[in-house]
Design a protein around this motif. Structure first.
Motif, PDB file in Angstrom:
ATOM      1  N   ALA A  38      25.322  52.236  25.027  1.00 41.33           N
ATOM      2  CA  ALA A  38      25.041  51.387  23.860  1.00 41.33           C
ATOM      3  C   ALA A  38      26.318  50.700  23.398  1.00 41.33           C
ATOM      4  O   ALA A  38      26.327  49.486  23.127  1.00 41.33           O
ATOM      5  CB  ALA A  38      24.447  52.233  22.741  1.00 41.33           C
ATOM      6  N   SER A  39      27.414  51.459  23.344  1.00 40.47           N
ATOM      7  CA  SER A  39      28.662  50.852  22.862  1.00 40.47           C
ATOM      8  C   SER A  39      29.163  49.806  23.870  1.00 40.47           C
ATOM      9  O   SER A  39      29.689  48.762  23.483  1.00 40.47           O
ATOM     10  CB  SER A  39      29.719  51.922  22.588  1.00 40.47           C
ATOM     11  OG  SER A  39      30.124  52.512  23.787  1.00 40.47           O
ATOM     12  N   GLU A  40      28.973  50.099  25.172  1.00 36.54           N
ATOM     13  CA  GLU A  40      29.408  49.151  26.200  1.00 36.54           C
ATOM     14  C   GLU A  40      28.617  47.836  26.078  1.00 36.54           C
ATOM     15  O   GLU A  40      29.195  46.749  26.172  1.00 36.54           O
ATOM     16  CB  GLU A  40      29.161  49.776  27.573  1.00 36.54           C
ATOM     17  CG  GLU A  40      30.031  49.182  28.659  1.00 36.54           C
ATOM     18  CD  GLU A  40      29.859  49.965  29.955  1.00 36.54           C
ATOM     19  OE1 GLU A  40      30.223  51.161  29.966  1.00 36.54           O
ATOM     20  OE2 GLU A  40      29.322  49.391  30.910  1.00 36.54           O
ATOM     21  N   TYR A  41      27.307  47.973  25.834  1.00 30.37           N
ATOM     22  CA  TYR A  41      26.467  46.772  25.679  1.00 30.37           C
ATOM     23  C   TYR A  41      26.927  45.942  24.478  1.00 30.37           C
ATOM     24  O   TYR A  41      27.090  44.730  24.563  1.00 30.37           O
ATOM     25  CB  TYR A  41      24.997  47.182  25.525  1.00 30.37           C
ATOM     26  CG  TYR A  41      24.103  46.026  25.168  1.00 30.37           C
ATOM     27  CD1 TYR A  41      23.695  45.089  26.119  1.00 30.37           C
ATOM     28  CD2 TYR A  41      23.687  45.842  23.841  1.00 30.37           C
ATOM     29  CE1 TYR A  41      22.896  44.016  25.772  1.00 30.37           C
ATOM     30  CE2 TYR A  41      22.887  44.769  23.479  1.00 30.37           C
ATOM     31  CZ  TYR A  41      22.501  43.851  24.449  1.00 30.37           C
ATOM     32  OH  TYR A  41      21.729  42.782  24.105  1.00 30.37           O
ATOM     33  N   ALA A  73      26.653  41.895  24.533  1.00 28.91           N
ATOM     34  CA  ALA A  73      26.241  41.169  23.328  1.00 28.91           C
ATOM     35  C   ALA A  73      27.442  40.676  22.524  1.00 28.91           C
ATOM     36  O   ALA A  73      27.322  39.755  21.717  1.00 28.91           O
ATOM     37  CB  ALA A  73      25.365  42.059  22.461  1.00 28.91           C
ATOM     38  N   GLU A  74      28.585  41.286  22.750  1.00 25.81           N
ATOM     39  CA  GLU A  74      29.827  40.962  22.024  1.00 25.81           C
ATOM     40  C   GLU A  74      29.615  40.972  20.512  1.00 25.81           C
ATOM     41  O   GLU A  74      30.102  40.122  19.776  1.00 25.81           O
ATOM     42  CB  GLU A  74      30.387  39.612  22.503  1.00 25.81           C
ATOM     43  CG  GLU A  74      30.839  39.673  23.962  1.00 25.81           C
ATOM     44  CD  GLU A  74      31.496  38.393  24.440  1.00 25.81           C
ATOM     45  OE1 GLU A  74      31.373  37.388  23.741  1.00 25.81           O
ATOM     46  OE2 GLU A  74      32.123  38.413  25.500  1.00 25.81           O
ATOM     47  N   LEU A  75      28.839  41.957  20.090  1.00 26.31           N
ATOM     48  CA  LEU A  75      28.595  42.124  18.647  1.00 26.31           C
ATOM     49  C   LEU A  75      29.698  42.960  17.995  1.00 26.31           C
ATOM     50  O   LEU A  75      29.857  42.949  16.781  1.00 26.31           O
ATOM     51  CB  LEU A  75      27.243  42.813  18.417  1.00 26.31           C
ATOM     52  CG  LEU A  75      26.011  41.970  18.769  1.00 26.31           C
ATOM     53  CD1 LEU A  75      24.751  42.817  18.692  1.00 26.31           C
ATOM     54  CD2 LEU A  75      25.894  40.776  17.828  1.00 26.31           C
ATOM     55  N   MET A  76      30.392  43.700  18.797  1.00 25.43           N
ATOM     56  CA  MET A  76      31.478  44.520  18.273  1.00 25.43           C
ATOM     57  C   MET A  76      32.736  44.254  19.084  1.00 25.43           C
ATOM     58  O   MET A  76      32.656  43.837  20.245  1.00 25.43           O
ATOM     59  CB  MET A  76      31.122  46.006  18.377  1.00 25.43           C
ATOM     60  CG  MET A  76      30.028  46.425  17.414  1.00 25.43           C
ATOM     61  SD  MET A  76      29.545  48.117  17.684  1.00 25.43           S
ATOM     62  CE  MET A  76      30.922  48.936  16.923  1.00 25.43           C
TER      63      MET A  76
END
Lengths: 244, 192
Positions: free
Chosen positions: B146-149, B154-157
């Motif tokens: 999830a964190s990788e995605y 998604a470059e949300l974080m």
């Protein structure tokens, strides 16, 4: 003039009640366990196991089983307190106590067995970690005095467990009445050849204080953190209180 | 009534299965501990044998409150998650409680053995242990995915290193702008 008290639905002199209750239990002692199984469809065993589970016993503790009769609770308590603990089996009625004592002997156990009145316990103060009275308080003439005595013999922090018939859930009352006043005496007549004693059982249950009344009585007797739990829709309730 | 008795029984059972735990608590005989679970609270006193005994307590010597973080981490991190509880009260009692809780070990095999026999108990306990391990592993893997995605796809974080690089670039830009302003101010002054 002697004060009166209830014996089932009858009013009798206080001095006579103990003898009348004794007659009932002398009469039913031999078939007591069988009748309990029949009347409750074996549920009384679960109620008693639940009671022991609430006792918080550990090896080495001292327990007093008041009105212990045929020693159902005593044998369960003995498992919890182990070899280093002690369980006193007591009852005012010799016939019932003899049944309990013999049963314990047949199982190879010899707990101290004492015939005594729950209203005048022959034990020192602050002695027991737990006191239980299962289906016995109802038959005592001075319940407040009995509760005060149980409080006296408990150690500070010790707990009292009162397992007793109580007020059934309202919608079930009609069915419960039919069962109590029609079926119970019939079962008593067929199995124990004694309809009268089981008529007394049904009447004494109706005369016994309900859940909240008994809770208040325990608080008045000096118990703290008193709580109760209804079993089988209030047919029976377990009250628990702590000596402070 | 039931919950308190069940809690007391379970806690004492774990203490019995953990060597030395009750000896540590015995030093605090008579002290009171409150487990404040928000919806209800359980009060205990430490008995002379080092076990917990349900009691009437006005002001407890130590209070333990589980936090949301503890509840979330408990299934995956077990005893380590107990550190996330909120502890307050007497430091000596709390120190011993912390020591005891870290040593608690549930021997499921010993509890199952009288019910199903030694061999079945061993296999059930091993299967349970494996299932829990798989669950923990899956949860960690899911978290990492999830964190990788969120970071890469998604470059949300933003990753910590990228945030630091961005901050450094902003600092450099601010310095450059300041220098340019100073230079412009100097040129303006020379023209006058």
């Amino acid at each position: 003039m002697d004060k009166t008290t209830h014996f089932g639905y009858q009013q009798v002199a206080e001095s006579e009640k103990a003898a009348k209750v004794a007659e009932v239990f002398h009469s039913v002692a031999a078939r007591y366990d069988l009748m309990n199984d029949l009347m409750s469809a074996g549920l009384h065993r679960l109620w008693k196991r639940f009671t022991v589970a609430q006792a918080g016993l550990r090896p080495g503790m001292k327990v007093l089983d008041v009105a212990g009769g045929t020693a159902d609770l005593t044998r369960l308590f003995l498992k919890e307190v182990g070899e280093t603990g002690q369980v006193f089996l007591t009852d005012i009625n010799f016939s019932m106590l003899r049944e309990g004592r013999d049963r314990m002997l047949n199982e190879g156990r010899t707990p101290p067995t004492v015939q005594c009145d729950g209203e005048r316990l022959p034990f020192p103060s602050d002695y027991f970690d737990c006191v239980s009275v299962a289906f016995g308080l109802r038959n005592m003439t001075h319940k407040d005095q009995a509760l005060a005595e149980m409080n006296r013999v408990l150690k500070p922090g010790g707990r009292l467990l009162v397992l007793e018939f109580s007020k059934v859930w309202k919608p079930l009352e009609p069915a419960y009445d039919v069962y109590s006043f029609k079926l119970l005496p019939l079962m008593g007549k067929l199995v124990a050849q004694d309809a009268g004693s089981y008529q007394y059982l049904a009447e004494s249950i109706r005369m016994h204080p309900g859940q909240d009344e008994l809770k208040t009585m325990m608080e008045t007797a000096g118990f703290a953190k008193v709580s109760y739990h209804n079993l089988t829709a209030g047919v029976v309730a377990l009250h628990k209180g702590f000596k402070v | 009534m039931i919950a308190a008795a069940l809690f007391e029984r379970s806690l004492n059972h774990l203490l019995r299965q953990s060597p030395g735990a009750s000896e540590v608590l015995r030093r605090h005989y008579g002290r009171s501990v409150r487990f404040d679970l928000a919806v209800t609270q359980f009060d205990f006193r430490i008995a002379d044998d080092g076990y917990f005994s349900e009691a009437v307590v006005d002001v407890p010597d130590a209070v333990i409150r589980p936090t949301a973080s503890l509840l979330a981490r408990l299934p995956f991190f077990g005893r380590e998650a107990l550190r996330d509880a909120d502890y307050s009260g007497d430091s000596a009692v709390l120190h011993s409680l912390d020591q005891v809780f870290r040593s608690l070990e549930w021997d499921a095999e010993a509890d199952l053995a009288p019910l199903v026999g030694d061999i079945a108990a061993h296999r059930l306990a091993a299967a349970g242990h494996d299932a829990l391990h798989t669950l923990q592993h899956s949860a960690r893997a899911l978290g990492q995915n999830a964190s990788e995605y969120l970071l890469e796809e998604a470059e949300l974080m933003a990753r910590k290193v990228d945030v630091a690089r961005f901050n450094r670039a902003v600092d450099t830009l601010a310095d450059d702008v300041a220098r340019l302003e100073a230079r412009l101010a100097q040129l303006e002054k020379a023209r006058q």
